[in-house]
Design an enzyme around this catalytic site. Sequence first.
Site, short mmCIF file in Angstrom:
data_model
loop_
_atom_site.label_atom_id
_atom_site.label_comp_id
_atom_site.label_asym_id
_atom_site.label_seq_id
_atom_site.Cartn_x
_atom_site.Cartn_y
_atom_site.Cartn_z
N GLY A 85 -21.84 25.65 5.15
CA GLY A 85 -22.96 26.03 6.00
C GLY A 85 -24.14 26.59 5.25
CB CYS B 22 -30.34 24.12 -5.03
SG CYS B 22 -29.83 25.43 -3.89
#
Length: 234
Positions: A174, A192
Amino acid sequence: MINKTVHIQDLGTKDYQETWDYQTALLQEIVDLKIANRKAQIDLQTPNHFLFVEHPHVYTLGKSGDLSNLLLNEAQLAAKGASFYKINRGGDITYHGPGQLVGYPILDLENFFTDIHKYLRLLEDVIIKTLAEYGIESERSKGETGVWLGVGTPFARKICAMGIRTSRWVTMHGFALNVNANLGYFDNIIPCGIKGKAVTSMEAELGKKIPLEEVKEKILKHFKTAFEVERFDY
């Protein structure tokens, strides 16, 4: 039979592996029920869950991630009291730790809509609207899942990372919203896998600590609206 009730659990502070195993068990329970429904040609309701948790210091790498984005070796990880896992969500590397609010919706999307793109965009909307209640203007960054501040400026910074996995339209993993997180831990990764962009937190933007319980309430309020949830079950 459509079920738009979502069971909410607050796990407090919990080990990453234990939480991952728990998510997996909940997902598998829903998937098994869906398979049984199909075989028996019946339509028993499938449950939906939403977990809140804080993790001890941990770095996680998505299935398509590049290990070189972790800038620490095993000894350095141990010295920082952090663990590392390569996991089965999308996305690259991220950090979880105290003061960061992690949300894991484990939803049967066939109870809502069958569109992964829409699911991610609605999760982003939930965070954007929550931050707006604190006077923090945030937005999406084209081609980069998550929620950002200062997009299109030299000061672009990420405040919420997202990564999910789905199986038979059931979601897991999530979002991770930096509320009062120690941002120094992000210095040990290329967050990321995106070079040259910083991370931030609600505390850093507002100059004060924010009560996590308050943020949870606001997230659930916007989640209920976005996903047209009929009720929360605690």
